[in-house]
Structure formats: structure tokens, C-alpha cells
Design an enzyme around this catalytic site. Structure first.
Site, PDB file in Angstrom:
ATOM      1  N   HIS A 192      27.344  55.184  36.655  1.00 54.83           N
ATOM      2  CA  HIS A 192      28.105  56.429  36.744  1.00 54.83           C
ATOM      3  C   HIS A 192      27.721  57.238  37.963  1.00 54.83           C
ATOM      4  CE1 HIS A 192      28.983  56.291  32.208  1.00 54.83           C
ATOM      5  NE2 HIS A 192      30.035  55.940  32.904  1.00 54.83           N
ATOM      6  N   GLU A 434      40.795  35.279  38.855  1.00 57.17           N
ATOM      7  CA  GLU A 434      39.453  35.866  38.767  1.00 57.17           C
ATOM      8  C   GLU A 434      38.403  34.869  38.320  1.00 57.17           C
ATOM      9  OE1 GLU A 434      39.502  40.191  37.571  1.00 57.17           O
ATOM     10  OE2 GLU A 434      40.978  39.368  36.187  1.00 57.17           O
ATOM     11  N   ASP A 458      35.353  39.760  40.024  1.00 55.14           N
ATOM     12  CA  ASP A 458      35.013  38.796  38.972  1.00 55.14           C
ATOM     13  C   ASP A 458      34.909  37.382  39.532  1.00 55.14           C
ATOM     14  OD1 ASP A 458      34.604  40.136  36.512  1.00 55.14           O
ATOM     15  OD2 ASP A 458      36.712  40.718  36.547  1.00 55.14           O
ATOM     16  N   CYS A 505      42.748  42.073  45.343  1.00 56.49           N
ATOM     17  CA  CYS A 505      42.532  43.458  44.892  1.00 56.49           C
ATOM     18  C   CYS A 505      41.084  43.755  44.517  1.00 56.49           C
ATOM     19  CB  CYS A 505      43.480  43.804  43.753  1.00 56.49           C
ATOM     20  SG  CYS A 505      43.206  42.813  42.282  1.00 56.49           S
TER      21      CYS A 505
HETATM   22  C1  PEP Z   1      38.335  42.117  40.162  1.00 58.00           C
HETATM   23  O1  PEP Z   1      37.720  41.525  39.287  1.00 58.00           O
HETATM   24  O2  PEP Z   1      38.222  41.861  41.379  1.00 58.00           O
HETATM   25  C2  PEP Z   1      39.239  43.232  39.819  1.00 58.00           C
HETATM   26  C3  PEP Z   1      39.983  43.812  40.720  1.00 58.00           C
HETATM   27  O3  PEP Z   1      39.221  43.645  38.531  1.00 58.00           O
HETATM   28  P1  PEP Z   1      38.096  44.632  37.936  1.00 58.00           P
HETATM   29  O4  PEP Z   1      37.241  45.117  39.062  1.00 58.00           O
HETATM   30  O5  PEP Z   1      38.840  45.716  37.244  1.00 58.00           O
HETATM   31  O6  PEP Z   1      37.378  43.700  37.015  1.00 58.00           O
HETATM   32 MG    MG Z   2      38.295  41.799  37.233  1.00 55.24          MG
END
Ligand code: PEP
Ligand code: MG
Length: 582
Positions: A192, A434, A458, A505
Site C-alpha cells: 500500500h 498471462e 503475471d 498491458c
Molecule cells: C498482468 O498480469 O500483467 C496484468 C496486467 O494484470 P494484473 O496486474 O491486474 O494481474
Molecule cells: Mg494479471
């Protein structure tokens, strides 16, 4: 002069004096009260509860204005605790039945509560335990009638705050004009403190292990929130060098703002769609303000995490409508609930798993809770007629999961047909890549969905077997590993061949040192944390596609992460030297 290395979680450099924040040790003695005092004690408690709720609401409202949404989620969790009837009952029972003082009743109940969280061994719970201690500290302070408020109120000079750990409320209540940097012993990238420091724009380094014992208040420190380096008592030349770097950084950031309305296009004309990642609807304005051409990842599970009760279809719908309206025709990729692993709801806490990252999370959890899943899909479909909406399933690990998810989507479409509720029947359906198996089988998935989005956060942890939130193995966690890059390259190639769009992403996309490589590997869409959009755009606008392709070929010939990282750093430094200098 001494150098310490931690994990940089909020970029920027500060040169200033250190102030050590010692932990307030709340040791509350057990003292019995007389029966005649019970009523008065209960009243004291209810006054303290009321005052604490008011403080938290104020903190939430002031600190979320202009900052990111996770802060609101944290304070909502605090408020939820203070309104939890079972917990409140244990406080009052402590006074009535056991004749505890209000302080002791609160402290004992909350410590018991914290113990239950601690037994779960999960990082998410450890973070929540800090929240519980935070509430304890707040209530006791109110009951004792002293406002210890961090004891930072008398600070007049800008300082670097050094602490073993900071609670979310402590971090959010810091005065940004005085606190120039934060260094803490504990924490990882996803703590956090890291999240809040980042949203407040305060340079921060976490995971320093023992910094509170290695620095004394009054020491001069240089804190680099990007590299994670803290220099204790630097010599005059080093200070001078960093001050200059700090000034250059400020000018660099200012110049970047000018790029807002310019396209993210390479010098030889290749356009990259730079989109933003959000968790809450009110982040859209800031994302567009930084030049995003849409939202490439809306992490809808935060709707669950910010509230104690399960969101209704209308809650989902209202959030989606808000985002879509604000985007005014720009695309939005709504990711279906990615709950589980580190994103726990109170409900899941009751049935913990041994390996939650490998357990019932994301799409698996949705397919096992079809009612919950359908509620969300109905809301997405209803909202799909209002703008350029796309839906995306997280963490797909077998083709069957994708098929099942699409089947549920079709079921919901039929239900809407029967009820004469309009939706977009051509809603683009994508999936996140992922897990390594999905990256390797991209060709199979490409036949069955409209787009891919590579979730490197991930993908890296599953490929390298490195927990993304564990500071002890943080040095092994890197997107520069040849195996990770080979998987990314495969997904891009397959997507291009199958003519479906591929975006990335994960946080890797926001790391400016990977921009040339990713463009060179063929990515044409990046969805990243809004803060990084201008800098990534700057790199894109400074390169030629052919050169980026050469860089990608070179990188793919390396066998070691270190080689790749230093090569990419050198290449990026040539492109934006103003972002370096230390
Ligand atoms: C990822 O795993 O790269 C992703 C964008 O999802 P999160 O960070 O929400 O797991
Ligand atoms: Mg993810």
C-alpha cells in the site's frame, strides 16, 4: 558516504535530511473498570469510533482528490472495519462482560482480529494487518485524547521520511510539501505504501530491510525512487551531481506535457496506440489528460475490493457507463473480474488456499461462480451499446476456459434478447495472455477470440516461478529474461499472422527501457499506467521502426537478462539522455 539498494517504487530523486519515524508502541495495560463505569466507558468508545470515522472520511476525500483510486479503496476498508457489527460487538462485549477499559477492549479485539489475518501467510493479508494496526492506533489515540498524528506536524524543513513501515493512513496524510522522499525497511512493489507514494508523486524506496538502523535523523540522504538507491551522507560532489539531476528531471517532465496531443508515431510513420490502465472510473480524466487514446485495461475487480459487499448489476453498469461517457467514443477494454491470488475479497478470506496464485483465481473463479460472472457480463453487455466497448477474460489457461467463458457470454446475450434489452452482438471478445501455456498455444486461441493482451506482470511470475510481490526474490523477477521475451514474441507473431490485434498491458510496457524493444518486436498497442504515457510516447516519437527492429533482433540473440538489460539501457539512454544522468 554509504550506499543502500532497495526497490524503487515511485520515481524521482530527492536530496534532503532524514527524519526517522519511530514506531509508536501502543502497549495498553489491562485494567478492570467498576460496574458503574461501564456506561461511561461505552460512551467514550462510541465517541472515539465516531471521531475516527470522521477522520478517515476526511482523509479519504482529501487524499483521493487528484490522486489514484486505490487510496479510496484502503480507507473504505478502514471504514468497513469500523462499521463491522461483529467487530464492534467484541469491543462492547469486552467492556460490558469483561469490564475492560475501552482502550484494552479495542486493542485486544483488534489484535485477535489481526492474528487471524496473519495466520493466512498471504501477502495481501499482511498488508491488511497493517490496516488493522492503523485502526487500533487511531482509536487508542482518540480514546487517550492525544492526537499523535505522526508527530510530523512540527516539521518545517523538507525531509526524507525513514520508517520501518508506514500504514496507509500515515502515508496518505503526509504533507507533500515537506516529505520529499520515503524510505522504508519493509514492503514490496505492490504494498500500500508503494501504491500511495506513487500516486502522490513522492519518490519512494521500499524493501531496504534495515535502513532505520543505518540512518540517523539529520543525516543527509539522496533517495532515487527509480533505481532504488539511497545514498547516506553523500559527499559534496555527489550532492551537487544529484541536485542537477533533480532539476533536469523537473524540466524533462515539464517538456513531456507538451506531447499530450501529439501522436505516438515513430519518425518513419508507425503509429502506436498508447492506452491507459485504470482501476476506477474517476481515473479516466487523468488518463486522457496524459494523452491516452483509450483505456486498454479496466481492472473491474476493484469494484469488489473497494466495497465490503458484492456489487450488484447496477453497480457494475453505473461504473461502466461512467467510464464510457467520459471516453466519448474512445475504446475501452473491460476486463472481467480478476479476483483471487493477491486480490482477495473478505468472502475468500474464509476459505484460504495454499497457493492462491496457482489456485481458483481470475476466469477460473468466475466460471466456478456463474451467478457472479453473469451479473458482470449482463452489465458489460448492456453498456456495450454506449461506446466502443470490448470485453477481455483474464488468466485463461486452457482453450476450454475461453470457450466456456464465451458460452456464458452467449447465454447472457440470449437472456437479454428475451428481455428485449439492447446490446452489441458484435462485442469484441479478447483474452489476456498471462500464463506460459497460453503464450505457447496462442495460435489455437487466435482462432477463437478477437484480440490478445499480454499481461506481463503475471506472465513473468509464471514463466520464471518468481512471486511478483515477494521482495526476497525480487531480483529474479524481470521481463528481460530470454524465455519471457520468446513467449511475448510468439504471441505477437501469431496475432499478426491471424490478423488479430495484440496489446501488452503489464508494467513492462510502462518501463521506458523496453519501449524500443517492444515496438521492434511488432507491438502496436500498449496499455500502461497513465503516469508513464508521456515518457513512453517521447521514446516512440524519437525512433525509427527499422532501428527498433534491429534492437529487437539483437536482444533476441542474447542469452542473459543482464546483457539484455544493459543493452536496452544504453539504447534508451541514447534516445532520452535527459531521463538519465546518475
Ligand atoms: C498482468 O498480469 O500483467 C496484468 C496486467 O494484470 P494484473 O496486474 O491486474 O494481474
Ligand atoms: Mg494479471
Amino acid at each position: 558516504m554509504e550506499l543502500k539498494k532497495g526497490i524503487g517504487v515511485s520515481s524521482g530523486v530527492a536530496v534532503c535530511q532524514a527524519l526517522i519515524l519511530s514506531d509508536d508502541d501502543l502497549r495498553i495495560g489491562r485494567r478492570a473498570i467498576h460496574a458503574s463505569q461501564i456506561e461511561a466507558e461505552k460512551q467514550r468508545l462510541s465517541a472515539a469510533l465516531g471521531a475516527s470515522r470522521a477522520d478517515i472520511r476526511e482523509l479519504r476525500d482529501t487524499s483521493t482528490r487528484g490522486f489514484t483510486s486505490e487510496i479510496a479503496a484502503i480507507f473504505n476498508f478502514h471504514l468497513g472495519l469500523l462499521d463491522d457489527p461483529q467487530l464492534l460487538d467484541t469491543f462492547y462485549q469486552g467492556i460490558e462482560k469483561n469490564r475492560f477499559t475501552a482502550e484494552y477492549a479495542v486493542s485486544r479485539s483488534l489484535r485477535e482480529y489481526a492474528k487471524q489475518f496473519l495466520q493466512q501467510k498471504d501477502e495481501y493479508f499482511r498488508d491488511r494487518v497493517k490496516d488493522i494496526y492503523d485502526i487500533e492506533r487511531r482509536l487508542i489515540t482518540k480514546l487517550q485524547g492525544k492526537d499523535r498524528k505522526l508527530r510530523l506536524s512540527d516539521i518545517t524543513e523538507p525531509i526524507a521520511l525513514i520508517a520501518h513501515d508506514l500504514t496507509p493512513s500515515q502515508t496518505a496524510s503526509l504533507d507533500k510539501t515537506k516529505i520529499k522522499a520515503i524510505c522504508i525497511d519493509a514492503g514490496g512493489q505492490t504494498s500500500h505504501t508503494a501504491i500511495i507514494a506513487n500516486s502522490m508523486g513522492i519518490p519512494a524506496v521500499v524493501g531496504l530491510e534495515n535502513i532505520t538502523h543505518e540512518i540517523a535523523s539529520g543525516d543527509t540522504v539522496i533517495v532515487n525512487g527509480q533505481s532504488g538507491i539511497v545514498i547516506i551522507n553523500p559527499d559534496a560532489a555527489t550532492i551537487e551531481e544529484h541536485k542537477k539531476y533533480e532539476e533536469r528531471q523537473i524540466t524533462f517532465e515539464k517538456n513531456l506535457r507538451r506531447l499530450r496531443d501529439l501522436p505516438a508515431r515513430t519518425k518513419d510513420g508507425t503509429e502506436i496506440a498508447l492506452m491507459g490502465n485504470i482501476e476506477f472510473p474517476y481515473e479516466v480524466e487523468n488518463t486522457l489528460d496524459r494523452g491516452a487514446v483509450g483505456i486498454g485495461l479496466y481492472r473491474t475487480e476493484f469494484l469488489y475490493l473497494a466495497s465490503e459487499k458484492e456489487p450488484t448489476e447496477e453497480d457494475h453498469y453505473a461504473s461502466y457507463v461512467e467510464v464510457i461517457r467520459k471516453l466519448n467514443g474512445k475504446p475501452i477494454v473491460i476486463r472481467t473480474l480478476d479476483l483471487g491470488a493477491d486480490k482477495y475479497t473478505p468472502l475468500m478470506a474464509k476459505d484460504p488456499e495454499d497457493n492462491p496464485f496457482l489456485g481458483l483465481r481470475s476466469i477460473r473463479l468466475c466460471l466456478a461462480n456463474l451467478d457472479m460472472f453473469k451479473v458482470q457480463l449482463r452489465a458489460i453487455l448492456r453498456a456495450s451499446v454506449l461506446g466502443d466497448v470490448r470485453v477481455m477474460f483474464p488468466m485463461v489457461s486452457t482453450p476450454m476456459e475461453l470457450r466456456q467463458a464465451k458460452m456464458v457470454l452467449r447465454d447472457v446475450m440470449e437472456e437479454l434478447d428475451e428481455a428485449n434489452i439492447p446490446y452489441n452482438p458484435y462485442l469484441p471478445v479478447g483474452m489476456m495472455i498471462e500464463v506460459p501455456s497460453a503464450a505457447l498455444m496462442a495460435a489455437t486461441y487466435a482462432k477463437e477470440c478477437d484480440f490478445f493482451s499480454i499481461g506481463t506482470n503475471d506472465l513473468i511470475q509464471y514463466t520464471l516461478a518468481v512471486d511478483r510481490g515477494n521482495q526476497k526474490v525480487a531480483s529474479l523477477y524481470t521481463g528481460a529474461h530470454p524465455a519471457v521475451l520468446a513467449l511475448i514474441r510468439n504471441v505477437i507473431r501469431v496475432g499478426n499472422r491471424a490478423n488479430i490485434s495484440v496489446s501488452l498491458c503489464g508494467e513492462l510496457g510502462a518501463d521506458v527501457e523496453f519501449t524500443v524493444l517492444l515496438v521492434g518486436m511488432g507491438l502496436r498497442t500498449l496499455s500502461i499506467t497513465p503516469h508513464s504515457i508521456p515518457e513512453v510516447k517521447k521514446v516512440i516519437r524519437s525512433i525509427n521502426l527499422v532501428d527498433a527492429q534491429k534492437v529487437a533482433r539483437r536482444v533476441m540473440s542474447f542469452e542473459h537478462s543482464q546483457q539484455i538489460l544493459s543493452y536496452l539501457r544504453d539504447e534508451t539512454r541514447k534516445i532520452i539522455p535527459e531521463a538519465y544522468g546518475v
